[in-house]
Design an enzyme around this catalytic site. Structure first.
Site, PDB file in Angstrom:
ATOM      1  N   ILE A 167       0.817  -1.214   0.000  1.00  0.00           N
ATOM      2  CA  ILE A 167       0.000   0.000   0.000  1.00  0.00           C
ATOM      3  C   ILE A 167       0.847   1.259   0.000  1.00  0.00           C
ATOM      4  O   ILE A 167       0.307   2.363  -0.053  1.00  0.00           O
ATOM      5  CB  ILE A 167      -0.958   0.025   1.212  1.00  0.00           C
ATOM      6  N   GLY A 168       2.158   1.109   0.048  1.00  0.00           N
ATOM      7  CA  GLY A 168       3.018   2.284   0.012  1.00  0.00           C
ATOM      8  C   GLY A 168       4.472   1.911  -0.172  1.00  0.00           C
ATOM      9  O   GLY A 168       4.927   0.874   0.308  1.00  0.00           O
TER      10      GLY A 168
ATOM     11  N   GLY B 259       8.562   3.860  -0.647  1.00  0.00           N
ATOM     12  CA  GLY B 259       9.345   5.084  -0.563  1.00  0.00           C
ATOM     13  C   GLY B 259      10.802   4.756  -0.350  1.00  0.00           C
ATOM     14  O   GLY B 259      11.206   3.592  -0.356  1.00  0.00           O
TER      15      GLY B 259
ATOM     16  N   TYR C  17      12.345   4.938   2.316  1.00  0.00           N
ATOM     17  CA  TYR C  17      12.497   4.278   3.610  1.00  0.00           C
ATOM     18  C   TYR C  17      12.292   2.779   3.506  1.00  0.00           C
ATOM     19  O   TYR C  17      12.847   2.008   4.288  1.00  0.00           O
ATOM     20  CB  TYR C  17      11.481   4.854   4.600  1.00  0.00           C
TER      21      TYR C  17
ATOM     22  N   VAL D  36       5.427  -0.457   2.760  1.00  0.00           N
ATOM     23  CA  VAL D  36       4.319  -0.661   3.686  1.00  0.00           C
ATOM     24  C   VAL D  36       3.340  -1.625   3.043  1.00  0.00           C
ATOM     25  O   VAL D  36       2.923  -1.421   1.897  1.00  0.00           O
ATOM     26  CB  VAL D  36       3.607   0.661   4.037  1.00  0.00           C
TER      27      VAL D  36
ATOM     28  N   LYS E  94       5.131  -1.777   8.280  1.00  0.00           N
ATOM     29  CA  LYS E  94       6.111  -0.911   7.635  1.00  0.00           C
ATOM     30  C   LYS E  94       7.494  -1.528   7.790  1.00  0.00           C
ATOM     31  O   LYS E  94       7.993  -1.683   8.903  1.00  0.00           O
ATOM     32  CB  LYS E  94       6.074   0.486   8.261  1.00  0.00           C
TER      33      LYS E  94
ATOM     34  N   ASP F 180       6.217  18.760  11.008  1.00  0.00           N
ATOM     35  CA  ASP F 180       6.054  18.315   9.618  1.00  0.00           C
ATOM     36  C   ASP F 180       4.610  17.919   9.347  1.00  0.00           C
ATOM     37  O   ASP F 180       4.336  16.905   8.708  1.00  0.00           O
ATOM     38  CB  ASP F 180       6.987  17.144   9.327  1.00  0.00           C
TER      39      ASP F 180
END
EC number: 2.7.11.24
Length: 700
Positions: free
Chosen positions: A113-114, A116, A118, A121, A136, A233
């Site tokens: 679902i994600g 990046g 990093y 996820v 994650k 942030d």
């Protein structure tokens, strides 16, 4: 008849597999003959030998899956093969996702679902609780010390800040070794999307939506700021959302804790906040002392974006950002400019032509006048003119909705928790600190670690082994049972998960005194599961004493991560004691805190043979467990109690969070089974908020 035919086809498939191949025409009467090898080629195509070998354990699953799908002779073989290929690929992806982490057995990966820089996820199912979660994976976290420090800061803050409007860490997987792990797996509650996607996908949000969104954000911000934490942030992508209008703040990697006696309250020089949501004082390091007003500004920008559907100040650079701000708010006063810290920014603002502010009613023509008055306060150019989160919650815009005295505040965070921020740490130092944070979600191992009884390596069954167990369980039940096998079918069988740890001290073993040995005993863990006496820590729920969680110090996980709620540490029948359960009939086992087995000191061949016979007799008759009197009791397994289906959180009844949770009905109403905008008895009519259609996006 259909069931019998299905079982007959299953047996034919199994027989064909055993013989090295089978014919489609003979089994279903609708396809030409095809060997198992050709079928495997259909599924995997030209994939490499390594990939085929890695997926070899799933071959029989594919065959049985195809058998189930092809009960109807009219089924399409190509479709079935493609579906089987997707399922096996998903299993392979899960193994690649988890690598060697043993907790992979607890979760079933669904989809990514994600992604990046990093890591990744994924959504998953917690097989213990049957709840959907988001996992994650942060890879190579120690490649850069700054990235590792950010991860440490985030998981620490999310442990300390427990609030319904802040995303919750449910679990952090234990790495295979504390000295050389590189990845971490953080298990969050699953949220469907983020506020950025909600804004982009919905042009029919109502005034009630706007009000409820802002209320949740300010309520969370009040809690965060009372802990002297600045998020720094805040933006729509860092606010997770569900279709029931529930919002949760996430991503505390850039957050800071301000202690009155440290330089952090005076000046921070590192990069903060996405430019579009950055407060004016952060654009040029304007003011000598940052305050929580930097987050209030970001909330104002987010609320304006919710009202209009587009960013309020989409600056291309710092100068452009300041121009957009002054175009709407007007040129700041000379008093404000005189307190600007950055000389270049001060000269630029002083030389700027005079600009008059634009009326907010003109900028936001369809908005609620009360909402615009509050927005104008949130977007004050001078930070001292902005309200605090608590003051904003008392604004007339929330009349009948907010009860500020009932909103929880956070206890101050101890300075010791963030002492690492003031030191220059090596990768090994940060690795150790992150490992200590992980142990916060493994209470018994944390206790052993603090007492100096922790081993560096932990052994788990692999995800492939668990996959094979699921397949075997399906096969034995002819496809009618659950794919998730019981932990143990007999109380005397060893548990599947082993954590190397020294025994619990005698004072914590109320029943261990009778098992003390006068002969020398071995400290080695039992390597032969057939040569041991079986004791089970699994006691029927009715015999377990409920335990109320004691209030814990700030910074300790509470509620869902409380370890031993189903038994008292002083209870001889509690899950932490070595208890014989042979007197109870066979039953499905649940994961308890501990099980025990005995490790004989010395055994010759005759003793081993006798032990084997005794063990088999015990497994068949379920009589009293066979035991060696001269032996040492050692811990066989340390399992997380949160996985038990009988586990209930028991936080402090007097805690402010518990009070707030029990009062959520005051603020929310249900519309078609979902949370809607909050109303109060003081409001003449009930205002309702419908569901928000959203789409999945990058999260966490």
């Amino acid at each position: 008849m259909a069931v019998k035919m299905r079982i007959g086809r299953r047996r034919a498939i199994q027989q064909g597999i055993a013989e090295g191949g089978f014919e489609w025409r003979r089994v279903w009467g609708c396809r030409e003959a095809d060997s198992r090898g050709a079928l495997w080629e259909l599924v995997w195509g030209e994939r490499s030998v390594r990939e085929r070998n890695a997926a070899g354990a799933a071959e029989e699953v594919i065959a049985l899956f195809i058998m189930d799908e092809m009960c109807d002779p009219a089924s399409n073989l190509e479709y079935v093969v493609e579906k089987a290929k997707c399922d096996v690929h998903r299993t392979s992806s899960a193994e690649e996702f988890f690598t060697e982490y043993g907790d992979a057995n607890r979760y079933r990966i669904q989809e990514v679902i994600g992604k990046g820089s990093y890591g990744v996820v994924c959504s998953a199912i917690d097989l213990h609780t049957r709840q959907k979660v988001a996992i994650k994976k942060v890879h190579n976290i120690f490649e850069h010390v700054s990235d590792a420090a950010r991860i440490l800061r985030e998981i620490k803050l999310l442990r300390l800040l427990r609030h319904p409007d802040i995303v919750e860490i449910k679990h952090i997987m234990l790495p295979p070794s504390r000295r050389d792990f590189k990845d971490i797996y953080v298990v969050f509650e699953l949220m469907e999307s983020d506020l950025h996607q909600v804004i982009k996908a919905n042009d029919d949000l109502t005034k009630e939506h706007y009000q409820f969104f802002l209320y949740q954000l300010l309520r969370a911000l009040k809690y965060i700021h009372t802990a002297s934490v600045y998020h720094r942030d805040l933006k729509p992508k860092n606010i997770l959302a569900n279709s029931n209008c529930k919002l949760k703040i996430c991503d505390f990697g850039l957050a800071r804790v301000a202690f009155n006696d440290t330089p952090t309250t005076v000046f921070w020089t590192d990069y903060v906040a996405t430019r579009w949501y950055r407060a004016p004082e952060l654009c040029g390091s304007f003011f000598s002392k940052y305050t929580p007003a930097i987050d209030i500004w970001s909330i104002g920008c987010i609320f304006a974006e919710v009202l209009t559907g587009k960013p309020l100040f989409p600056g291309k650079n710092v100068v452009h950002q300041l121009d957009l701000m002054t175009d709407l708010l007007g040129t700041p006063s000379m008093d404000t400019i005189s307190r600007v810290r950055n000389e270049k920014a001060r000269r630029y603002l002083s030389s700027m032509r005079k600009k008059d502010p634009v009326p907010f009613s003109q900028k936001f023509p369809n908005a609620d006048p009360l909402a615009l008055k509050l927005l104008q306060r949130l977007l004050a150019f001078d930070p001292k003119d902005r309200p605090t989160a608590e003051e904003a919650l008392t604004d007339p815009y929330f009349k009948g909705l907010s009860k500020i005295d009932r909103e929880p505040s956070c206890q101050p965070i101890r300075k010791l928790e963030f002492e690492f921020e003031q030191k220059k740490l090596s990768k090994e130092d940060i690795r150790e600190l992150i490992f200590q944070e992980i142990l916060e979600y493994h209470p018994q191992l944390q206790k052993n670690y603090r007492n100096g009884r922790e081993r560096a390596t932990f052994l788990y069954p692999s995800a492939v082994d668990q996959f094979k167990k699921q397949f075997s369980n399906l096969e034995e039940s002819n496809g009618s049972g659950s794919a998730i096998p019981m932990e143990r079918k007999h109380a005397s069988l060893p548990r599947s998960t082993t954590v190397h740890s020294t025994p619990i001290p005698p004072k914590e073993q109320p029943l261990a005194a009778s098992l003390k040995s006068s002969r020398p005993v071995s400290d080695e863990p039992c390597k032969n599961p057939w040569v041991m006496g079986g004791f089970s820590g699994n006691i029927p729920t009715s015999s377990q004493v409920s335990q109320v969680a004691k209030p814990v110090a700030p910074g300790r996980p509470v509620g869902s991560v409380f370890p031993y709620e189903t038994g008292s540490t002083n209870d001889p029948y509690g899950p932490r004691g070595p208890v014989m359960s042979s007197g109870y009939p066979p039953q499905q086992q649940i994961s308890q805190a501990y099980g025990y087995h005995q490790v004989p000191a010395r055994m010759n061949c005759v003793e081993q043979s006798q032990a084997m016979d005794a063990y088999k007799m015990h497994s068949q008759s379920q009589t009293q467990a066979y035991a060696y009197p001269n032996s040492k009791v050692t811990a066989d397994v340390a399992l997380d109690m949160r996985g038990s289906t009988f586990h209930h959180s028991a936080g402090s009844k007097n805690g402010s969070l518990d009070r707030m949770v029990t009062q959520t009905d005051i603020y929310t109403r249900s519309l078609n089974g979902i949370v809607a905008a909050a109303t109060s008895a003081g409001v003449g009519t009930n205002r309702k908020v419908g569901a928000v259609p959203i789409s999945t996006s990058r999260m966490y």
